[in-house]
Motif scaffolding. Structure first.
Motif, PDB file in Angstrom:
ATOM      1  N   GLU A  48      -3.670   1.604  -0.285  1.00  0.00           N
ATOM      2  CA  GLU A  48      -2.815   0.430  -0.197  1.00  0.00           C
ATOM      3  C   GLU A  48      -3.002  -0.335   1.095  1.00  0.00           C
ATOM      4  OE1 GLU A  48       1.123   1.751  -0.836  1.00  0.00           O
ATOM      5  OE2 GLU A  48       0.794   2.329  -2.923  1.00  0.00           O
ATOM      6  N   GLU A  49      -3.594   0.334   2.098  1.00  0.00           N
ATOM      7  CA  GLU A  49      -3.746  -0.387   3.351  1.00  0.00           C
ATOM      8  C   GLU A  49      -4.882  -1.398   3.270  1.00  0.00           C
ATOM      9  OE1 GLU A  49      -4.006   2.770   2.932  1.00  0.00           O
ATOM     10  OE2 GLU A  49      -5.897   3.592   3.659  1.00  0.00           O
ATOM     11  N   SER A  50      -4.839  -2.404   4.127  1.00  0.00           N
ATOM     12  CA  SER A  50      -5.853  -3.468   4.137  1.00  0.00           C
ATOM     13  C   SER A  50      -7.119  -2.984   4.811  1.00  0.00           C
ATOM     14  CB  SER A  50      -5.312  -4.691   4.887  1.00  0.00           C
ATOM     15  OG  SER A  50      -4.136  -5.137   4.283  1.00  0.00           O
ATOM     16  N   LYS A  51      -8.219  -3.654   4.473  1.00  0.00           N
ATOM     17  CA  LYS A  51      -9.504  -3.329   5.106  1.00  0.00           C
ATOM     18  C   LYS A  51      -9.596  -3.968   6.478  1.00  0.00           C
ATOM     19  CE  LYS A  51     -12.291  -2.626   0.972  1.00  0.00           C
ATOM     20  NZ  LYS A  51     -13.481  -3.076   0.237  1.00  0.00           N
ATOM     21  N   ASP A  52     -10.642  -3.611   7.156  1.00  0.00           N
ATOM     22  CA  ASP A  52     -10.871  -4.156   8.493  1.00  0.00           C
ATOM     23  C   ASP A  52     -11.075  -5.655   8.418  1.00  0.00           C
ATOM     24  OD1 ASP A  52     -11.533  -4.692  11.043  1.00  0.00           O
ATOM     25  OD2 ASP A  52     -13.079  -3.152  11.234  1.00  0.00           O
ATOM     26  N   ALA A  53     -10.480  -6.386   9.361  1.00  0.00           N
ATOM     27  CA  ALA A  53     -10.562  -7.853   9.342  1.00  0.00           C
ATOM     28  C   ALA A  53     -11.969  -8.342   9.608  1.00  0.00           C
ATOM     29  CB  ALA A  53      -9.608  -8.432  10.386  1.00  0.00           C
ATOM     30  N   GLU A  54     -12.827  -7.526  10.211  1.00  0.00           N
ATOM     31  CA  GLU A  54     -14.150  -7.983  10.572  1.00  0.00           C
ATOM     32  C   GLU A  54     -15.179  -7.759   9.451  1.00  0.00           C
ATOM     33  OE1 GLU A  54     -13.657  -6.895  15.308  1.00  0.00           O
ATOM     34  OE2 GLU A  54     -15.204  -5.963  14.083  1.00  0.00           O
ATOM     35  N   GLU A  55     -14.714  -7.409   8.242  1.00  0.00           N
ATOM     36  CA  GLU A  55     -15.661  -7.176   7.132  1.00  0.00           C
ATOM     37  C   GLU A  55     -16.375  -8.479   6.786  1.00  0.00           C
ATOM     38  OE1 GLU A  55     -13.754  -5.716   3.729  1.00  0.00           O
ATOM     39  OE2 GLU A  55     -15.507  -5.865   2.426  1.00  0.00           O
ATOM     40  N   GLU A  96      -1.441  10.951   9.875  1.00  0.00           N
ATOM     41  CA  GLU A  96      -1.334  10.184  11.113  1.00  0.00           C
ATOM     42  C   GLU A  96      -2.375   9.066  11.161  1.00  0.00           C
ATOM     43  OE1 GLU A  96      -1.652  12.926  14.267  1.00  0.00           O
ATOM     44  OE2 GLU A  96       0.231  13.974  13.863  1.00  0.00           O
ATOM     45  N   SER A  97      -3.579   9.390  10.661  1.00  0.00           N
ATOM     46  CA  SER A  97      -4.628   8.364  10.666  1.00  0.00           C
ATOM     47  C   SER A  97      -4.229   7.187   9.789  1.00  0.00           C
ATOM     48  CB  SER A  97      -5.935   8.974  10.171  1.00  0.00           C
ATOM     49  OG  SER A  97      -6.920   7.988  10.072  1.00  0.00           O
ATOM     50  N   ARG A  98      -3.674   7.484   8.610  1.00  0.00           N
ATOM     51  CA  ARG A  98      -3.253   6.389   7.733  1.00  0.00           C
ATOM     52  C   ARG A  98      -2.145   5.575   8.384  1.00  0.00           C
ATOM     53  NH1 ARG A  98      -4.000  10.313   3.518  1.00  0.00           N
ATOM     54  NH2 ARG A  98      -1.779  10.832   3.578  1.00  0.00           N
ATOM     55  N   GLN A  99      -1.199   6.259   8.983  1.00  0.00           N
ATOM     56  CA  GLN A  99      -0.117   5.531   9.655  1.00  0.00           C
ATOM     57  C   GLN A  99      -0.670   4.649  10.770  1.00  0.00           C
ATOM     58  OE1 GLN A  99       2.708   8.461  10.910  1.00  0.00           O
ATOM     59  NE2 GLN A  99       3.316   9.044   8.822  1.00  0.00           N
ATOM     60  N   ALA A 100      -1.620   5.183  11.502  1.00  0.00           N
ATOM     61  CA  ALA A 100      -2.202   4.402  12.602  1.00  0.00           C
ATOM     62  C   ALA A 100      -2.911   3.162  12.067  1.00  0.00           C
ATOM     63  CB  ALA A 100      -3.162   5.269  13.406  1.00  0.00           C
ATOM     64  N   LYS A 101      -3.658   3.340  10.966  1.00  0.00           N
ATOM     65  CA  LYS A 101      -4.351   2.194  10.399  1.00  0.00           C
ATOM     66  C   LYS A 101      -3.362   1.163   9.878  1.00  0.00           C
ATOM     67  CE  LYS A 101      -8.623   4.518   9.031  1.00  0.00           C
ATOM     68  NZ  LYS A 101      -9.501   4.880   7.903  1.00  0.00           N
ATOM     69  N   ALA A 102      -2.328   1.633   9.211  1.00  0.00           N
ATOM     70  CA  ALA A 102      -1.331   0.704   8.699  1.00  0.00           C
ATOM     71  C   ALA A 102      -0.640  -0.042   9.839  1.00  0.00           C
ATOM     72  CB  ALA A 102      -0.306   1.449   7.847  1.00  0.00           C
ATOM     73  N   GLU A 103      -0.340   0.689  10.888  1.00  0.00           N
ATOM     74  CA  GLU A 103       0.300   0.048  12.043  1.00  0.00           C
ATOM     75  C   GLU A 103      -0.647  -0.973  12.674  1.00  0.00           C
ATOM     76  OE1 GLU A 103       3.297  -0.810  14.744  1.00  0.00           O
ATOM     77  OE2 GLU A 103       3.301   0.338  12.862  1.00  0.00           O
ATOM     78  N   LEU A 104      -1.929  -0.618  12.780  1.00  0.00           N
ATOM     79  CA  LEU A 104      -2.910  -1.554  13.339  1.00  0.00           C
ATOM     80  C   LEU A 104      -3.004  -2.808  12.472  1.00  0.00           C
ATOM     81  CD1 LEU A 104      -5.116  -2.198  15.406  1.00  0.00           C
ATOM     82  CD2 LEU A 104      -6.728  -0.953  13.947  1.00  0.00           C
ATOM     83  N   ALA A 105      -3.020  -2.617  11.148  1.00  0.00           N
ATOM     84  CA  ALA A 105      -3.095  -3.774  10.262  1.00  0.00           C
ATOM     85  C   ALA A 105      -1.848  -4.640  10.389  1.00  0.00           C
ATOM     86  CB  ALA A 105      -3.273  -3.309   8.817  1.00  0.00           C
ATOM     87  N   ARG A 106      -0.684  -3.987  10.529  1.00  0.00           N
ATOM     88  CA  ARG A 106       0.551  -4.765  10.674  1.00  0.00           C
ATOM     89  C   ARG A 106       0.533  -5.579  11.959  1.00  0.00           C
ATOM     90  NH1 ARG A 106       5.001  -4.734  13.307  1.00  0.00           N
ATOM     91  NH2 ARG A 106       4.423  -2.857  14.471  1.00  0.00           N
ATOM     92  N   LYS A 150      -2.107  -6.688  13.492  1.00  0.00           N
ATOM     93  CA  LYS A 150      -3.052  -7.793  13.352  1.00  0.00           C
ATOM     94  C   LYS A 150      -2.467  -8.924  12.529  1.00  0.00           C
ATOM     95  CE  LYS A 150      -7.323  -5.135  13.879  1.00  0.00           C
ATOM     96  NZ  LYS A 150      -8.601  -4.731  13.261  1.00  0.00           N
ATOM     97  N   ARG A 151      -1.730  -8.572  11.489  1.00  0.00           N
ATOM     98  CA  ARG A 151      -1.094  -9.623  10.701  1.00  0.00           C
ATOM     99  C   ARG A 151      -0.063 -10.375  11.534  1.00  0.00           C
ATOM    100  NH1 ARG A 151      -1.177  -5.586   6.597  1.00  0.00           N
ATOM    101  NH2 ARG A 151       0.991  -5.058   7.042  1.00  0.00           N
ATOM    102  N   GLU A 152       0.672  -9.626  12.325  1.00  0.00           N
ATOM    103  CA  GLU A 152       1.665 -10.280  13.174  1.00  0.00           C
ATOM    104  C   GLU A 152       0.996 -11.208  14.185  1.00  0.00           C
ATOM    105  OE1 GLU A 152       5.493 -11.229  14.315  1.00  0.00           O
ATOM    106  OE2 GLU A 152       4.781 -10.035  12.607  1.00  0.00           O
ATOM    107  N   GLU A 153      -0.121 -10.759  14.775  1.00  0.00           N
ATOM    108  CA  GLU A 153      -0.844 -11.610  15.711  1.00  0.00           C
ATOM    109  C   GLU A 153      -1.379 -12.857  15.014  1.00  0.00           C
ATOM    110  OE1 GLU A 153      -3.865  -9.231  17.374  1.00  0.00           O
ATOM    111  OE2 GLU A 153      -2.515  -7.911  18.520  1.00  0.00           O
ATOM    112  N   ARG A 154      -1.867 -12.669  13.817  1.00  0.00           N
ATOM    113  CA  ARG A 154      -2.392 -13.810  13.065  1.00  0.00           C
ATOM    114  C   ARG A 154      -1.281 -14.804  12.760  1.00  0.00           C
ATOM    115  NH1 ARG A 154      -6.567 -17.068  12.225  1.00  0.00           N
ATOM    116  NH2 ARG A 154      -6.658 -17.848  10.068  1.00  0.00           N
ATOM    117  N   ARG A 155      -0.112 -14.291  12.400  1.00  0.00           N
ATOM    118  CA  ARG A 155       1.009 -15.189  12.104  1.00  0.00           C
ATOM    119  C   ARG A 155       1.395 -15.979  13.336  1.00  0.00           C
ATOM    120  NH1 ARG A 155       6.249 -15.193  12.749  1.00  0.00           N
ATOM    121  NH2 ARG A 155       6.247 -13.126  13.724  1.00  0.00           N
TER     122      ARG A 155
END
Length: 783
Positions: free
Chosen positions: A629-636, A741-751, A753-758
């Motif tokens: 469910e988590e998003s992929k890397d923005a640099e894809e 923990e890895s999934r949580q970290a990735k989800a947090e990182l994606a969140r 990045k979305r916040e920064e983008r907004r």
């Protein structure tokens, strides 16, 4: 001044052919083939040469000329023109063949059928009924030589030389004087007393019995042979015996004879006779009756004579479409009859009707045309397709009916080789882009990808470079699993149209992302494609001289031969999909089917996410993976996937295929057992040499040892106290917690990045508003 008399024979508008069909009528008439000088249409010409000393025979010939000219009936030989001079008589009729010659030719070819004979006899009896009951005329010459067959296989009654009135006007029957004809006379005519009681039709019905015997058994040798029915069908024997009975009083009227033969299980009670009778009265039938007739006609055409289908059924079908508003029901029998036509005749008769049908707004007609396009596409030339067919067909891409959209996509497989540059590379690509991206029916998106893969070889080099990789990349992100499989197979089928750089930078990254697809069928095809492309790249890497050969088709103008190579995968996709489409359409008659829980493909961060698309339900395979469910890397790198949407395809409005797994025929798609070795487990650490001090025991150049002790020493003591002797500790670690923990970290990182983008987007909007300055009083800003 000299005056020259005109030769009427030379000025006659018909030309005689020296060729004479065998089996012509006995007597003074000679049958010639001929043609009309103005149009070249074939005719038959009966010629009688006037000779001195045969005045009686000349009067009989002139009487026949007059009778044939005035009698008009569908079952009597049709008069067209005539010429009467002191030296000859010419009677021009429709092109016919003597019945004897016709039956012999059909029998030798093995095409003579009992159905055909039943209808032919029905026509002759009907002609006799017309003469006796309606005109009070006695034919007096019914025999094999007096019957002719036209090009449609219709039997016509001729030989009117010895006809006379049944009411006694004009005297009795004329004398024949030809032994071959006198053997057909009934026995009561030999009774000089004239005491035999008979009906006016008795003599002709006896001769009809002789004709029936000859049709099934050959020429009649003598009258006594009539006692043995021979090869006459059993269903006809009882009625035949009534005709050749010794008592003329019991011989039935022609109309009664037809009625008896049309009774249940009768000789003339069959489908062929029923269809012919309906065609004769089709102009007065109700529209509902015509619809039912044409719907059932196709089932019977295979058992009917070819000439009958070409020259009788086909004109009726064309007339019914042109003037009878028969609609789409005539299409199936029309195309079935069209198989009997030559290319030139097909162009003249069928193609104009087909072109006119494509402009119809009747949906039933449009979808049947699309479904049966394979039967007539070879007769359509390119100008006709591009100017009269394609402009009407493309409206199907915008139709609200999914079935029409699907059939329109599938028809492009046949039309693409005949489309010009603009229609193929511009117009068609616009519609395909819209269908693949926004059609609500997943199977139609799948079929669009399949069709694009098969017609890719017909596209121009620039269009292939711009469209193919982008379109197939988009298909691999489709929520409908068969569409993703079609995208992978599309890459494989068009592998020779990509450069090595495109294979490495655009295609392989897309395929690699599918190796973790939720559907096993997608993963399997992706692995095969990856191995194939890697094998291709590896071969070029080992031998760079192969680069030119590997990329020979990349910049080619077009390579139509590639269409056949794609058929192996496109064939299953289109056929399998259409069956599923029909099921889905029947299950969901509305344009948009209900949404189902199909896993959505992850979308790259920073790219516009596609709108949720309702798709048809697909079964989940046993190898279904847990959806991430988590998003992929923005640099894809998604440049190739998005270029398909960057074009200005215009404002278009856009049905329904399923999926059936099948391996591509690309030879290098065999699985390579490169994964058997796997990962080796790490060996346990060796113990340190004896006397080795721990790191905590060293003084690392600091002050004197404090009373608190060395933290490393405490750690060492703790580990020694908790250590247990074991060979390998990899399997006992709690990896699940680390993965969580890895999934949580990735989800947090994606969140984040979305916040920064907004925040960046809000800042940009604020800058734009600030740059425009304050609004003037009394004005209104329009966004």
């Amino acid at each position: 001044m000299w005056f020259f008399a005109r030769d009427p024979v030379r000025d006659f508008p018909f030309e005689l052919s020296p060729e004479l069909p065998k089996g012509g009528p006995p007597g003074p008439w000679v049958l010639h083939r001929g043609r009309k000088k103005a149009t070249g249409s074939p005719v038959s010409i009966f010629v009688y040469d006037v000779k001195p000393g045969v005045e009686e025979q000349t009067q009989v010939a002139k009487a026949a000329f007059k009778r044939l000219k005035t009698l008009r009936h569908p079952n009597i030989l049709a008069y067209i023109d005539g010429l009467e001079t002191d030296k000859c008589l010419h009677i021009v009729t429709e092109a016919v063949t003597p019945l004897g010659a016709y039956l012999k030719a059909r029998a030798e070819a093995g095409d003579l059928k009992e159905l055909e004979l039943s209808w032919g006899l029905h026509q002759i009896v009907k002609a006799l009924s017309f003469l006796v009951n309606d005109c009070s005329l006695i034919h007096n010459n019914v025999c094999m030589a007096a019957v002719f067959v036209d090009r449609a296989g219709e039997w016509k009654l001729g030989g009117l030389d010895y006809m006379y009135s049944a009411q006694g006007n004009g005297g009795g029957p004329p004398r024949k004087g030809i032994p071959e004809l006198e053997q057909y006379d009934p026995p009561e005519l030999a009774d000089a007393s004239g005491r035999a009681v008979r009906e006016k039709w008795s003599a002709d019905m006896w001769r009809l019995g002789c004709l029936i015997w000859e049709v099934f058994n050959g020429p009649l040798p003598r009258a006594a042979a009539l006692r043995n029915p021979g090869k006459i069908p059993k269903s006809l024997v009882p009625h035949y015996c009534e005709l050749v009975g010794a008592n003329p009083k019991v011989r039935p009227n022609p109309a009664r004879f037809l009625q008896n033969c049309r009774a249940p299980d009768g000789f003339m009670n069959n489908r062929f006779v029923e269809i012919n009778l309906f065609l004769e009265e089709i102009q007065i039938k109700e529209p509902a009756e015509k619809q039912k007739f044409f719907q059932e006609l196709s089932k019977s055409l295979d058992s009917f004579p070819e000439d009958f289908c070409r020259h009788k059924v086909l004109p009726q079908l064309l007339t019914a479409f042109e003037f009878g508003n028969a609609g789409a029901v005539v299409l199936t029998p029309l195309f079935k009859v069209g198989k009997f036509l030559g290319a030139e005749e097909y162009q003249q008769k069928i193609i104009p009707v087909v072109v006119k049908m494509f402009s119809s707004t009747d949906r039933a007609m449009r979808i049947r045309l699309l479904q049966q396009m394979e039967q007539f596409i070879q007769y359509l030339d390119e100008p006709t397709v591009n100017t009269q067919i394609f402009p009407h067909v493309v409206h199907g891409f915008l139709d609200t009916n999914p079935a029409i959209r699907e059939q329109t996509v599938k028809s492009m497989l046949l039309l693409a080789p005949k489309l010009n540059e603009t229609n193929l590379n511009v117009e068609l690509m616009k519609h395909f882009a819209r269908l693949q991206a926004k059609d609500e029916q997943g199977p139609i998106r799948c079929n669009t990808t399949v069709c694009l893969g098969k017609i890719g070889s017909y596209l121009s080099a620039s269009t292939r470079h711009r469209v193919l990789a982008s379109a197939f990349s988009r298909a691999t992100k489709d929520p409908f699993a068969p569409s993703r499989v079609a995208g992978v197979l599309g890459f494989a089928a068009t592998h020779n149209l990509y450069s090595m750089n495109d294979c490495a930078h655009k295609i392989l990254p897309v395929l690699c992302s599918l190796t973790v697809d939720p559907e096993r069928s997608v993963r399997d095809q992706a692995f095969k494609a990856i191995r194939s492309f890697l094998s291709k790249l590896e071969s070029v890497s080992e031998d760079p001289t192969q680069l030119a050969e590997a990329e020979k088709d990349v910049h080619a103008a077009s390579s139509p031969g590639m269409g056949g190579a794609a058929a192996s995968w496109a064939g299953w996709a289109v056929t399998g999909v259409s069956s599923l489409t029909s099921k889905l359409i029947r299950a969901h008659p509305t344009a948009a089917p209900a949404e189902t829980n199909v896993p959505q493909r992850p979308v790259s961060e920073g790219l516009p996410a596609p709108a949720p698309t309702p798709v048809a339900a697909t079964p989940t395979t046993s190898g279904h993976w847990e959806t991430q469910e988590e998003s992929k890397d923005a640099e894809e790198d998604s440049t190739a996937a998005d270029r398909w949407d960057d074009e200005d395809w215009g404002s278009l409005e856009t049905s329904n295929p399923g999926h059936k797994s099948q391996e591509s025929d690309w030879s290098s798609w065999e699985a390579e057992d490169a994964w058997e070795q796997g990962w080796q487990e790490p060996s346990p650490p060796e113990p340190p040499p004896e006397g080795t001090r721990l790191a905590s025991e060293y003084n690392w150049g600091g002050p004197e040892p404090s009373d608190k002790g060395d933290p490393f020493a405490a750690l060492s003591v703790h580990r020694e106290a908790g250590a247990q002797p074991r060979r390998d500790s990899w399997g006992d670690d709690n990896w699940e917690g680390l993965e969580a923990e890895s999934r949580q970290a990735k989800a947090e990182l994606a969140r984040k990045k979305r916040e920064e983008r907004r925040r960046e987007m809000e800042a940009k909007r604020a800058e734009k508003k600030t740059a425009k300055g304050p609004m003037k009083l009394g004005t209104r800003k329009l966004d």
